[in-house]
Design a protein around this motif. Structure first.
Motif, mmCIF file in Angstrom:
data_model
loop_
_atom_site.group_PDB
_atom_site.id
_atom_site.type_symbol
_atom_site.label_atom_id
_atom_site.label_comp_id
_atom_site.label_asym_id
_atom_site.label_seq_id
_atom_site.Cartn_x
_atom_site.Cartn_y
_atom_site.Cartn_z
ATOM 1 N N ALA A 306 12.632 6.298 -26.337
ATOM 2 C CA ALA A 306 13.138 6.166 -25.062
ATOM 3 C C ALA A 306 11.863 6.415 -24.152
ATOM 4 N N ILE A 307 10.936 7.342 -24.630
ATOM 5 C CA ILE A 307 9.721 7.447 -23.750
ATOM 6 C C ILE A 307 8.840 6.200 -23.585
ATOM 7 N N ALA A 308 8.771 5.752 -24.822
ATOM 8 C CA ALA A 308 7.960 4.203 -24.763
ATOM 9 C C ALA A 308 8.571 3.387 -23.910
ATOM 10 N N ALA A 309 10.113 3.249 -23.969
ATOM 11 C CA ALA A 309 10.788 2.340 -22.969
ATOM 12 C C ALA A 309 10.490 2.653 -21.652
ATOM 13 N N HIS A 310 10.697 4.028 -21.106
ATOM 14 C CA HIS A 310 10.356 4.212 -19.755
ATOM 15 C C HIS A 310 8.987 3.820 -19.437
ATOM 16 N N GLU A 311 7.989 4.242 -20.193
ATOM 17 C CA GLU A 311 6.669 3.955 -19.938
ATOM 18 C C GLU A 311 6.262 2.695 -19.709
ATOM 19 N N ARG A 312 6.933 1.634 -20.456
ATOM 20 C CA ARG A 312 6.755 0.233 -20.230
ATOM 21 C C ARG A 312 6.945 -0.185 -18.779
ATOM 22 N N VAL A 313 8.247 0.212 -18.491
ATOM 23 C CA VAL A 313 8.467 0.113 -17.013
ATOM 24 C C VAL A 313 7.369 0.558 -15.892
ATOM 25 N N LEU A 314 6.986 1.820 -16.227
ATOM 26 C CA LEU A 314 6.061 2.327 -15.477
ATOM 27 C C LEU A 314 4.719 1.480 -15.478
ATOM 28 N N ALA A 320 1.602 -5.010 -12.372
ATOM 29 C CA ALA A 320 1.998 -6.227 -11.471
ATOM 30 C C ALA A 320 1.490 -5.616 -10.267
ATOM 31 N N GLY A 321 1.399 -4.438 -9.662
ATOM 32 C CA GLY A 321 0.790 -4.259 -8.383
ATOM 33 C C GLY A 321 -0.556 -4.074 -8.342
ATOM 34 N N VAL A 322 -1.407 -3.889 -9.308
ATOM 35 C CA VAL A 322 -2.767 -3.977 -9.383
ATOM 36 C C VAL A 322 -3.478 -5.321 -9.488
ATOM 37 N N ALA A 323 -2.509 -5.950 -10.108
ATOM 38 C CA ALA A 323 -2.797 -7.601 -9.959
ATOM 39 C C ALA A 323 -2.936 -8.172 -8.536
ATOM 40 N N THR A 401 7.947 8.833 -12.277
ATOM 41 C CA THR A 401 8.883 7.708 -11.743
ATOM 42 C C THR A 401 8.303 6.645 -11.301
ATOM 43 N N VAL A 402 9.180 5.213 -11.012
ATOM 44 C CA VAL A 402 8.364 4.057 -10.514
ATOM 45 C C VAL A 402 8.078 4.581 -9.019
ATOM 46 N N ASP A 403 9.014 5.375 -8.450
ATOM 47 C CA ASP A 403 8.372 5.603 -6.963
ATOM 48 C C ASP A 403 6.878 6.447 -7.000
ATOM 49 N N GLU A 404 6.760 6.882 -8.016
ATOM 50 C CA GLU A 404 5.377 7.861 -8.092
ATOM 51 C C GLU A 404 4.211 6.606 -8.593
ATOM 52 N N VAL A 405 4.361 5.520 -9.209
ATOM 53 C CA VAL A 405 3.673 4.462 -9.574
ATOM 54 C C VAL A 405 3.436 3.802 -7.987
ATOM 55 N N ASP A 406 4.570 3.371 -7.416
ATOM 56 C CA ASP A 406 4.352 2.735 -6.067
ATOM 57 C C ASP A 406 3.399 3.526 -5.134
ATOM 58 N N ARG A 407 3.624 4.805 -5.167
ATOM 59 C CA ARG A 407 2.787 5.638 -4.205
ATOM 60 C C ARG A 407 1.294 5.659 -4.510
ATOM 61 N N VAL A 408 1.247 5.585 -5.710
ATOM 62 C CA VAL A 408 -0.289 5.456 -6.181
ATOM 63 C C VAL A 408 -0.822 3.921 -5.903
ATOM 64 N N LEU A 409 -0.084 2.854 -6.080
ATOM 65 C CA LEU A 409 -0.229 1.522 -5.699
ATOM 66 C C LEU A 409 -0.429 1.533 -4.203
ATOM 67 N N GLU A 410 0.287 2.139 -3.249
ATOM 68 C CA GLU A 410 0.239 1.956 -1.943
ATOM 69 C C GLU A 410 -1.045 2.669 -1.303
ATOM 70 N N ALA A 411 -1.426 3.662 -2.086
ATOM 71 C CA ALA A 411 -2.734 4.388 -1.892
ATOM 72 C C ALA A 411 -3.842 3.728 -2.402
ATOM 73 N N LEU A 412 -3.940 2.998 -3.280
ATOM 74 C CA LEU A 412 -5.139 2.259 -3.632
ATOM 75 C C LEU A 412 -5.050 0.732 -2.825
ATOM 76 N N ALA A 413 -3.795 0.477 -2.297
ATOM 77 C CA ALA A 413 -3.778 -0.818 -1.326
ATOM 78 C C ALA A 413 -4.535 -0.536 -0.018
ATOM 79 N N SER A 414 -4.355 0.989 0.366
ATOM 80 C CA SER A 414 -4.950 1.321 1.665
ATOM 81 C C SER A 414 -6.389 1.685 1.567
ATOM 82 N N LEU A 415 -7.030 1.511 0.239
ATOM 83 C CA LEU A 415 -8.277 1.748 0.369
ATOM 84 C C LEU A 415 -9.315 0.672 0.537
ATOM 85 N N PRO A 416 -10.164 0.440 1.304
ATOM 86 C CA PRO A 416 -10.905 -0.721 1.715
ATOM 87 C C PRO A 416 -11.897 -1.162 0.399
#
Ligand SMILES: Cc1ncc(COP(=O)(O)O)c(C=O)c1O
Length: 416
Positions: A306-314, A320-323, A401-416
């Protein structure tokens, strides 16, 4: 933001981790994306440690109640660690951390090496599974052979692995998962190749155990190192090693210390309250997927699926976001169809910014990430990153959570 189809109720699990409820002065919850450096612990672990303190501490093998309790704590912890590592309780050695235990073992193994014998280590490993063997080889006049990685995805190069083996190979050490770039090598295949040469195989399971169930016996290896503070337990080290090895090698030990394995490998007084916490951490893990059937090892296996399945989603979400962020460069497997070959641990850089500066700027948004080499010194050198500050490491685990992944991606997106 919508959560992925739950393989377990991540919010319910999170509620068991008091630290995950912390937030900054503006009320933004912290994102503990430094999981490869150490995980947070659930209440069950905190309570088990506190209970041990509250009940009364004592040394082992005494003639009174609290000493008998300490003996039971150690026996329980050995059974729990055996279930987690796929070993027998008599094959479990405890110590302060994985590094100390590997250095300890390497000193004894080194005494059996002859000039011209060979030890094999990899560029992918944390230094804890490199330097102990390199130092032992140097003491014995043995030769060190290095296994390289492939440039394109920072995975172990199988040709380089084969080329490092020879009839003189006495020991092969490699990691089950990289704490820097997240690569999970094909362990069974590599162990089999090393075993064809009759080598002792030492696996570093420290990073893996946060994400996948380790399996000393199943892998065919001889040694497996783990650190409970990476899998939701206290700061401790575990060395699971085949009984024959623990009996045939001679450890440096004090005269009054036990002569039998595994105890003869345990130097000085153990962290008894930590061992109580370790058993609780394994208990927590066995319950993650809510499995009720079978042995504790069976339930751990269901939880780790279950952990591996959840982490695959993360991991999928992060890749996808970093790309989409041209100013962010990633080292390691980026292919979203190869998530089984990696953990959700990502080495990145933002433009030409020094990783320490990126980490500071993310921290200002309540996002905790590591920077530097995280003791994965060889790979940072190999990738040409060491001199300029290593890389930023973003690492998730099953309580994210996916929300947390998104928060990291949003923060990275905002860094020049
Ligand atoms: C992959 C890996 N191996 C070994 C270690 C060393 O473990 P310990 O801190 O228990 O000595 C670490 C620590 O970060 C690690 O990530």
């Amino acid at each position: 933001m919508r959560e992925p189809t739950a393989v377990f109720d991540v919010q319910r699990l999170r509620s068991a981790f008091p630290a995950l409820a912390r937030s900054d002065d503006e009320g933004r919850p912290f994102v503990f994306a430094d999981a490869p450096g150490g995980s947070q612990v659930p209440d069950a672990v905190i309570d088990a440690v506190a209970t041990r303190y509250r009940s009364g501490l004592s040394n082992t093998h005494g003639a009174f109640t609290t000493s008998e309790e300490t003996d039971r704590v150690i026996a329980d912890a050995r059974r729990a660690a055996a279930d987690l590592t796929g070993a027998e309780p008599g094959e479990i050695v405890f110590g302060p951390n994985a590094t100390t235990l590997l250095l300890h073992l390497s000193r004894s193994l080194g005494k059996t090496l002859e000039p011209g014998d060979e030890v094999v280590v990899t560029r992918l490993d944390h230094d804890a599974n490199v330097r102990p063997w390199v130092l032992a080889a140097a003491d014995a006049g043995a030769v060190v052979r290095w296994v390289d990685v492939r440039d394109e995805d920072v995975t172990i190069d199988p040709d380089s692995f084969d080329a490092a083996l020879s009839p003189r190979t006495r020991l092969v050490a490699f990691t089950l998962a990289s704490n820097a770039v997240g690569t999970i090598p094909p362990a069974a295949d590599l162990v089999a190749r090393a075993k064809e040469r009759g080598a002792i195989v030492a696996l570093d399971g420290v990073h893996l155990a946060q994400h996948r169930l380790p399996d000393l016996r199943g892998s065919g290896a001889d040694v497996l190192a783990c650190s409970p503070y990476k899998f939701f337990g206290p700061h401790l080290g575990i060395l699971a090693a085949r009984r024959e090895l623990l009996e045939s090698l001679t450890p440096y030990k004090l005269v009054p210390a036990p002569d039998e394995a595994p105890e003869r490998w345990e130097t000085g007084t153990q962290n008894h309250e930590g061992l109580a916490g370790l058993a609780a951490a394994v208990g927590y893990l066995a319950d993650v997927a809510g499995a009720t059937d079978g042995t504790r090892r069976d339930r751990l296996s269901a939880s780790y699926d279950a952990i591996a399945a959840h982490e695959r989603v993360l991991a999928d979400r992060f890749l996808a976001g970093v790309a989409e962020l041209p100013h962010v460069r990633l080292w390691g497997i980026a292919d979203r169809t190869r998530l089984a070959e990696r953990t959700p641990t990502f080495a990145i850089r933002v433009g030409d910014e020094h990783p320490a500066d990126t980490a500071k700027r993310l921290a200002a948004s309540g996002i905790f990430v590591w920077d530097g080499d995280y003791y994965a010194r060889e790979i940072m050198t190999r990738l040409g990153l060491l001199e300029s500050g290593g890389a930023v490491r973003v690492g998730f685990c099953h309580y994210h959570t996916v929300d947390e992944v998104d928060r990291v991606l949003e923060a990275l997106a905002s860094l020049p």
